[in-house]
Design a protein around this motif. Sequence first.
Motif, PDB file in Angstrom:
ATOM      1  N   ARG A 146     -61.700  -6.775  18.256  1.00 38.89           N
ATOM      2  CA  ARG A 146     -62.692  -5.760  18.637  1.00 38.89           C
ATOM      3  C   ARG A 146     -62.688  -5.521  20.143  1.00 38.89           C
ATOM      4  N   ASP A 147     -62.441  -6.570  20.898  1.00 38.24           N
ATOM      5  CA  ASP A 147     -62.321  -6.419  22.346  1.00 38.24           C
ATOM      6  C   ASP A 147     -61.100  -5.578  22.689  1.00 38.24           C
ATOM      7  N   LEU A 148     -59.965  -5.848  22.028  1.00 38.05           N
ATOM      8  CA  LEU A 148     -58.747  -5.080  22.265  1.00 38.05           C
ATOM      9  C   LEU A 148     -58.953  -3.599  21.966  1.00 38.05           C
ATOM     10  N   LEU A 149     -59.664  -3.307  20.876  1.00 38.54           N
ATOM     11  CA  LEU A 149     -59.882  -1.923  20.476  1.00 38.54           C
ATOM     12  C   LEU A 149     -61.021  -1.269  21.241  1.00 38.54           C
ATOM     13  N   GLY A 150     -61.857  -2.063  21.852  1.00 34.24           N
ATOM     14  CA  GLY A 150     -62.968  -1.514  22.629  1.00 34.24           C
ATOM     15  C   GLY A 150     -64.060  -0.910  21.773  1.00 34.24           C
ATOM     16  N   ILE A 151     -64.325  -1.510  20.585  1.00 35.24           N
ATOM     17  CA  ILE A 151     -65.309  -0.926  19.668  1.00 35.24           C
ATOM     18  C   ILE A 151     -66.556  -1.787  19.502  1.00 35.24           C
ATOM     19  N   GLY A 152     -66.593  -2.950  20.124  1.00 33.28           N
ATOM     20  CA  GLY A 152     -67.775  -3.795  20.018  1.00 33.28           C
ATOM     21  C   GLY A 152     -68.118  -4.132  18.577  1.00 33.28           C
ATOM     22  N   ASP A 153     -69.422  -4.193  18.266  1.00 30.11           N
ATOM     23  CA  ASP A 153     -69.876  -4.564  16.924  1.00 30.11           C
ATOM     24  C   ASP A 153     -70.196  -3.359  16.046  1.00 30.11           C
ATOM     25  N   HIS A 154     -70.031  -2.142  16.587  1.00 29.39           N
ATOM     26  CA  HIS A 154     -70.481  -0.976  15.828  1.00 29.39           C
ATOM     27  C   HIS A 154     -69.462   0.170  15.767  1.00 29.39           C
ATOM     28  N   GLY A 155     -68.477   0.204  16.653  1.00 28.08           N
ATOM     29  CA  GLY A 155     -67.620   1.368  16.802  1.00 28.08           C
ATOM     30  C   GLY A 155     -66.453   1.426  15.836  1.00 28.08           C
ATOM     31  N   ALA A 156     -65.571   2.413  16.083  1.00 31.51           N
ATOM     32  CA  ALA A 156     -64.409   2.635  15.219  1.00 31.51           C
ATOM     33  C   ALA A 156     -63.317   3.333  16.013  1.00 31.51           C
ATOM     34  N   VAL A 157     -62.092   3.164  15.564  1.00 32.96           N
ATOM     35  CA  VAL A 157     -60.917   3.801  16.169  1.00 32.96           C
ATOM     36  C   VAL A 157     -60.115   4.471  15.066  1.00 32.96           C
ATOM     37  N   ALA A 158     -59.803   5.753  15.256  1.00 26.43           N
ATOM     38  CA  ALA A 158     -58.946   6.494  14.325  1.00 26.43           C
ATOM     39  C   ALA A 158     -57.546   6.581  14.913  1.00 26.43           C
ATOM     40  N   VAL A 159     -56.534   6.366  14.070  1.00 26.50           N
ATOM     41  CA  VAL A 159     -55.155   6.239  14.528  1.00 26.50           C
ATOM     42  C   VAL A 159     -54.247   7.173  13.741  1.00 26.50           C
ATOM     43  N   ARG A 160     -53.292   7.771  14.426  1.00 28.39           N
ATOM     44  CA  ARG A 160     -52.334   8.682  13.810  1.00 28.39           C
ATOM     45  C   ARG A 160     -51.187   7.906  13.152  1.00 28.39           C
TER      46      ARG A 160
END
Length: 580
Positions: free
Chosen positions: A535-549
């Motif tokens: 989660r630290d690597l993705l920078g989303i903390g405890d609530h966020g999300a990352v969309a990837v192509r």
Amino acid sequence: MQCSTPPARDNILIVGAGPTGLSGAILLRLRGYRPTVIDRRPRLESLPAAHVINTRSMEILAEMGLAETMAEQGDPTAISSASGMVVWVESLAARQYGVLRIAGAAEDDRGPLSAFSSVNIAQNLIEMILYQRLLALGGAVRFGDEAVDVTADDGSARVSIRSIASNETASEVYDWLLGCDGAGSTVRRSVGIEMHGPRTLARFLTIYFHADLERFRVNRRGLLYWIGGKDARGVFISFDKEGQVWAMLVPIGDLPADSFDTADARALVNKAIGTDAVDVRIIGLNHWNMSAQVAGTYRSGPIFLAGDAAHRFPPMGGLGMNTGIHDAHNLVWKLAAVIEGRARETLLDSYESERRPVAQRNTDQSVQNLMKMSLIDEALGVATLAPIAADAAKGPVSAYAPGTLRIDGDSAQAEAHRAAVQIAIDAQAEHFAQGAGTDLGFSYIAGAFVPDGSPPPSAGPCHYRPDAHPGARLPFASASGCFAASTLGQVQPEGVTLFYAEPRWREVSKNVSATAGIAVQCYHVDAQSFGNAARDLLGIGDHGAVAVRPDGHVLWRSKSGPEGAAGALEQAIRISHGRM
């Protein structure tokens, strides 16, 4: 009345069966397409040519099922191990000027940067491995077929193809064409795309040879040996684990291409070794221009350029072949999405807007690497890259007389010069150390993604702290260290992959997927699956999300929870398919 479905525009021609063209063909075959591949050569390359597959290319090769094969048949230790080095010498048998350790950082304080490391492996072996994979997937290459003219005709590519064996020319029409036909690209010239930048920075003779040089490499087993001798200069390149296959790059300036025959080439190699008492078997000669050029555009209608057809770098940094593989990886998923009707054709414009700035950055970095080499020459007082003389191959092997060089002797001045040489060599790290910033830290400036205002993950060639900045490669996170189970290994070949911290994202993504008509595959980011630092690597903390192509580059990121985020996520998904 029943409406007819428009015919699929899936007839694809790839011109050129080098690493870029073969990579594109494999990636298309894995998506169910049957591209036609032609190459003017009668067979695959027999000379080693380029070498070094970087870490990002190894990740792409893993998607093709080839990373383990490349690592097994190549030499990962030449670059990634503590013993990997680049060595500067008068000759292999004479004095050593200095050494650069080239093992790059494999992790930051949050874990490994990738499951793979760079691999030293000759291009002819790379091509054979790629070719065999293409054959295993049911593909083929039409060797001995040359594209002599290409035109964009009413939304299609019309190609005049000459059979070198029969000298007969036929016209063929394709929906799409990938020009992967190298620096002298007929495809590029046919459609009138100009190259920008200097065509000639220097001219070289490459001498490919077999020789057993192991006794000269004891305690300094290098990937490269830069030669700054009295009668010979240039660089030795090692292509194999056993140290038997080599190339010597010799600067020849304005000398005619036929200035050196096989006997001369053998003499030049022996002078660089420092002795005639080595059996040197010449296997090939090649003359080439060192260029620094990028195509003015990467697309003309249904015709695209990739690899050396689109960019020519100095070989300082090993970026050329790798950039071509990355080109193919970027283009293929977009082309498939357009053919299948999931994306509008405007998505294909993002191929140039994303890849061309990377090529320009790599060109600039390669030129900078070349220019920085002069620091070593200045410290040594030896012009290691100055063109050799026309009679350089004549005469016996000889060395500098004692006291000739400014580094000779025990004086304080000589000692200072020796220190200056090592300082200049240490300054070459960006050139030779396969820096993670250049390899993994590049980020697209504009294209099919949604910026979030965050800074890009890396500012320097040798410095990289992974971050899921939109446009950047998704950081590698894996609880097991295995690529297949990592964040990158879970990215789907079509649609969008969503990595989320808070479970409510799954329902949001399901609704957005139904509304947008684009598949979204979801993965919960927890320590058990992706490790404690994910989660630290993705920078989303405890609530966020990352969309990837599908190419593993970040499309969109939210650092907060899913409340009110459905619209932004849907917009991002539509942007990823050219539908905004």
